[in-house]
Design a protein around this motif. Structure first.
Motif, PDB file in Angstrom:
ATOM      1  N   GLY A 181      -9.678 -11.243  10.006  1.00 21.94           N
ATOM      2  CA  GLY A 181      -8.954  -9.780  10.295  1.00 21.94           C
ATOM      3  C   GLY A 181      -7.333  -9.897  10.065  1.00 21.94           C
ATOM      4  O   GLY A 181      -6.741  -9.746   9.610  1.00 21.94           O
ATOM      5  N   ILE A 182      -7.906 -11.318  11.089  1.00 23.03           N
ATOM      6  CA  ILE A 182      -6.008 -12.003  10.269  1.00 23.03           C
ATOM      7  C   ILE A 182      -5.390 -11.920   9.105  1.00 23.03           C
ATOM      8  O   ILE A 182      -4.989 -11.295   8.277  1.00 23.03           O
ATOM      9  N   SER A 199      -7.295 -10.035   6.201  1.00 20.26           N
ATOM     10  CA  SER A 199      -6.077  -8.228   6.612  1.00 20.26           C
ATOM     11  C   SER A 199      -5.048  -8.820   7.031  1.00 20.26           C
ATOM     12  O   SER A 199      -4.124  -7.218   6.325  1.00 20.26           O
ATOM     13  N   ILE A 200      -4.715  -8.963   8.308  1.00 14.43           N
ATOM     14  CA  ILE A 200      -3.477  -8.082   8.685  1.00 14.43           C
ATOM     15  C   ILE A 200      -2.756  -8.889   7.812  1.00 14.43           C
ATOM     16  O   ILE A 200      -1.370  -8.075   7.351  1.00 14.43           O
ATOM     17  N   PHE A 253       0.177  -6.689   5.915  1.00 14.14           N
ATOM     18  CA  PHE A 253       1.397  -7.073   5.949  1.00 14.14           C
ATOM     19  C   PHE A 253       2.251  -7.039   4.565  1.00 14.14           C
ATOM     20  O   PHE A 253       3.691  -6.266   4.742  1.00 14.14           O
TER      21      PHE A 253
END
Length: 394
Positions: A327-328, A330-331, A335
């Motif tokens: 998830g990190i 992907s973020i 960004f």
């Protein structure tokens, strides 16, 4: 800083080499019916050697500029692979199959892209590569349509090869009308629609939207008229899409070409081609191992012959690294991607949306980020432009 355009050209040629070489390779395999033969294996081996030689030719220039980046990325990537090999023994077979495409093609593409200094040189090489890809792709399309060769029911490979010229010619066409750009765009899109997959068409739609959205802010009267003409044409096409697709489908049928993409569009149904099954099985597997994930190649192991890979970038990241780390990742990616869309330099904006369309959009429905060289070129540009370009639209 003094720019060495000769080095930038070497690096750019190495980056774009796989697009041209793989298109020519596919042309030879299909045109001479070499798939699955010993001669076909030789063609594929020679293609890899040629791309490797071009990478090696540019390597001194890359190391001169980015030695620490080269060492750092390969060290981190090697460490991740070793840890995956140690902690996920069920993935060993698939990890071995990922070594060459990842370390030999994708990781070099990332480091080489980061080593570029003059992006104008890179753009020039991209355009030249698109002409070569267009020539062999369009010629192969003509040969298939004429019945002198076959690529099966449809060719995903050909559609994504032709995506490069389709987007670059559309880029030129939207900036300034050109009969050649219009003709080459239409031919490229026709080959994709008639013989390829829907994913490539989605990439084209996203590119046109990103191109026109940014263009709205700075328009001359001529540009307003031109964009209105494009919009009216698109509206006309959308209102008459079924009729036009039926007409095209009937024409292709006369040449014994059954366009899978057109069939799916005309069906009026959302056809996921088995992706729903793939997504369901991978989500279940992740729920059993939500924190640490299932490791590199796990999607290949879980899906096996029925799918091969996750067919979705973010799902694949979660499968590989777990919900938290995936998830990190992907973020962070999102960004960088969104931030790049606010670059003030319009030329850099045009470059990045080309590679977003080439290297990201299709990963939402197909392919794998681990082995897709276009994604790693995009990553190199995202990192480069987000670090080196401070100007943003306000």
């Amino acid at each position: 800083m003094v720019l060495n355009k000769s080095d930038d050209q070497k690096i750019s040629i190495a980056i774009m080499a796989s697009f041209v070489v793989l298109t020519i390779q596919y042309f030879l395999l299909i045109n001479f019916n070499l798939i699955g033969t010993s001669n076909g294996s030789i063609v594929q081996l020679l293609s890899k050697i040629l791309v490797g030689v071009l990478f090696l030719y540019a390597l001194p220039a890359v190391l001169k500029r980015s030695l620490l980046k080269f060492i750092g990325f390969y060290f981190v990537a090697s460490l991740i692979f070793i840890l995956n090999y140690l902690f996920f023994p069920n993935n060993h077979l698939y990890l071995k199959g990922l070594i060459f495409p990842f370390f030999g093609m994708c990781l070099p593409a990332l480091v080489y892209t980061l080593s570029l200094r003059d992006l104008d040189v890179f753009k020039q090489v991209m355009k030249k590569a698109s002409y070569l890809v267009f020539f062999f792709g369009a010629l192969l399309g003509l040969i298939i349509v004429s019945g002198n060769a076959t690529a099966g029911s449809y060719s995903m490979a050909l559609s994504y090869y032709m995506l490069l010229p389709a987007i670059l010619f559309l880029d030129s066409l939207i900036d300034k009308y050109s009969t050649r750009a219009l003709l080459f765009s239409l031919i490229s899109i026709f080959v994709i629609l008639a013989l390829g997959s829907r994913g490539a068409l989605l990439c084209i739609v996203v590119f046109v939207l990103l191109k026109m959205v940014r263009g709205i802010f700075k328009l001359s009267y001529t540009k307003v008229f031109y964009n209105l003409l494009v919009i009216v044409s698109l509206v006309f096409l959308s209102l008459n899409l079924d009729k036009l697709l039926n007409m095209l489908y009937e024409i292709l049928n006369k040449y014994d070409i059954n366009s899978r993409s057109i069939e799916l569009f005309l069906s009026g149904e959302v056809h996921l081609s088995g992706r729903d099954y793939i997504y369901e099985n991978l989500v279940k597997a992740v729920m059993d191992n939500p924190f640490f994930g299932l490791g590199f190649g796990a999607d290949r192991r879980i899906i096996g012959k029925d799918g091969g890979y996750a067919h979705n970038l973010f799902l694949e990241l979660v499968v590989n690294f777990g919900i938290v780390a995936g998830g990190i990742a992907s973020i962070i990616f999102l960004f960088l991607l969104i931030r790049s869309l606010f670059i003030k330099d319009i030329n850099n904006y045009h470059l990045i949306i080309v590679w977003i369309s080439l290297g990201f959009v299709h990963l939402m429905v197909s392919s794998s980020y681990i082995t897709d060289i276009k994604f790693w070129i995009l990553m190199g540009l995202l990192i480069k432009l987000n670090i080196e370009t401070g100007d943003r639209l306000t």
